[in-house]
Design a protein around this motif. Structure first.
Motif, short mmCIF file in Angstrom:
data_model
loop_
_atom_site.label_atom_id
_atom_site.label_comp_id
_atom_site.label_asym_id
_atom_site.label_seq_id
_atom_site.Cartn_x
_atom_site.Cartn_y
_atom_site.Cartn_z
N UNK A 98 0.84 -1.21 0.00
CA UNK A 98 0.00 0.00 0.00
C UNK A 98 0.87 1.26 0.00
N UNK A 99 1.98 1.20 0.73
CA UNK A 99 2.91 2.32 0.72
C UNK A 99 3.49 2.56 -0.67
N UNK A 100 3.78 1.47 -1.40
CA UNK A 100 4.28 1.61 -2.76
C UNK A 100 3.24 2.22 -3.68
N UNK A 117 -6.69 9.70 -5.36
CA UNK A 117 -7.48 9.31 -4.19
C UNK A 117 -8.39 8.12 -4.48
N UNK A 118 -8.90 8.01 -5.73
CA UNK A 118 -9.77 6.89 -6.07
C UNK A 118 -8.99 5.58 -6.04
N UNK A 119 -7.76 5.59 -6.57
CA UNK A 119 -6.92 4.38 -6.51
C UNK A 119 -6.63 3.98 -5.07
N UNK A 120 -6.37 4.97 -4.22
CA UNK A 120 -6.09 4.68 -2.81
C UNK A 120 -7.33 4.15 -2.09
N UNK A 121 -8.50 4.67 -2.45
CA UNK A 121 -9.75 4.18 -1.85
C UNK A 121 -9.99 2.73 -2.24
N UNK A 122 -9.77 2.41 -3.52
CA UNK A 122 -9.97 1.04 -4.00
C UNK A 122 -9.04 0.08 -3.25
N UNK A 123 -7.78 0.48 -3.11
CA UNK A 123 -6.83 -0.38 -2.40
C UNK A 123 -7.22 -0.51 -0.93
N UNK A 124 -7.69 0.59 -0.32
CA UNK A 124 -8.09 0.55 1.08
C UNK A 124 -9.28 -0.38 1.29
N UNK A 125 -10.20 -0.41 0.34
CA UNK A 125 -11.33 -1.34 0.41
C UNK A 125 -10.83 -2.78 0.37
N UNK A 126 -9.78 -3.03 -0.42
CA UNK A 126 -9.19 -4.36 -0.47
C UNK A 126 -8.57 -4.76 0.87
N UNK A 127 -7.92 -3.81 1.54
CA UNK A 127 -7.32 -4.08 2.84
C UNK A 127 -8.41 -4.42 3.86
N UNK A 128 -9.50 -3.66 3.85
CA UNK A 128 -10.60 -3.93 4.79
C UNK A 128 -11.25 -5.27 4.49
#
Length: 239
Positions: A98-100, A117-128
């Motif tokens: 995620x840091x990368x 921000x949309x790419x980060x939100x998508x990745x964050x949803x994957x983490x959750x």
């Protein structure tokens, strides 16, 4: 090896960010030296090789008990406190990646904050989603309290990123008072996330102190019993 791997995980974000910035400048600017660009590219390839190696180390546990002990001693920092019997063992790896992703979108998508921000939100949803199983919460960590506190932190981070997206969408049309409110809604999840982490640490410290006190009390009781027995034996001998 554990120390080296921990350093790679800790320094991945600043080092990779610097490499991305150098490569970006080398491509779009003529004033940057070729040597610096080549060095940044080599550093980037080195880190990507390290991440592939980390994935292999996490995935391929030896079957022999002795080798498992040695493997954990050498590389255990990659899955410390995690449930290694499930996919939960990949959690630290996913957080590092995620840091990368953050470093990449920050450098190469600077012209489009919405894409960032949309790419980060998508990745964050994957983490959750990593914490969710079919009928409840996946026990990512061996300690249930740590699993729930970490999940709360990840949800708060998601809320913060969503509010950043809302701020970007309303920045040019909303009133100043509305933007200030949205700003507080961005800051508040970050503060709450730190409070959750701090609260869990305090609770664990209290629990550890209680355990130590119980052990010390038990030891004191044993010593006092031994002293009483010695006194009884002395009295018995005198009689």
């Amino acid at each position: 090896w554990n120390g080296l791997i921990r350093q790679i995980m800790t320094l991945s974000l600043p080092v990779v960010s610097g490499a991305f910035i150098q490569i970006y400048s080398g491509v779009f600017s003529s004033s940057v030296s070729t040597f610096s660009t080549i060095l940044a590219t080599a550093t980037l390839f080195g880190f990507f090789w390290a991440f592939l190696k980390m994935f292999s180390l996490i995935s391929n546990f030896p079957k022999d008990k002795y080798r498992i002990v040695m493997h954990t001693k050498q590389y255990g920092t990659l899955w410390e406190e995690l449930d290694i019997e499930t996919y939960a063992k990949y959690y630290y790896y996913i957080v590092t990646v995620r840091g990368l992703v953050l470093a990449y979108v920050s450098v190469f998508f600077d012209f489009n904050p919405y894409a960032q921000i949309i790419l980060l939100i998508i990745y964050q949803l994957g983490v959750i989603a990593f914490f969710v199983k079919k009928y409840g919460i996946r026990p990512v960590f061996m300690d249930t309290g740590l699993t729930y506190s970490t999940l709360i932190e990840e949800i708060l981070l998601l809320k913060m990123k969503v509010m950043i997206l809302v701020f970007l969408m309303m920045e040019k049309t909303a009133k100043d008072s509305t933007l200030i409110l949205i700003g507080w809604l961005i800051i508040l999840p970050a503060i709450l996330s730190q409070l959750v982490q701090t609260g869990y640490s305090i609770i664990m410290q209290i629990k550890n102190r209680k355990r130590m006190w119980i052990k010390i009390s038990g030891l004191m009781n044993v010593l006092s019993r031994k002293k009483k027995k010695k006194r009884i034996k002395r009295i018995a001998r005198r009689i």
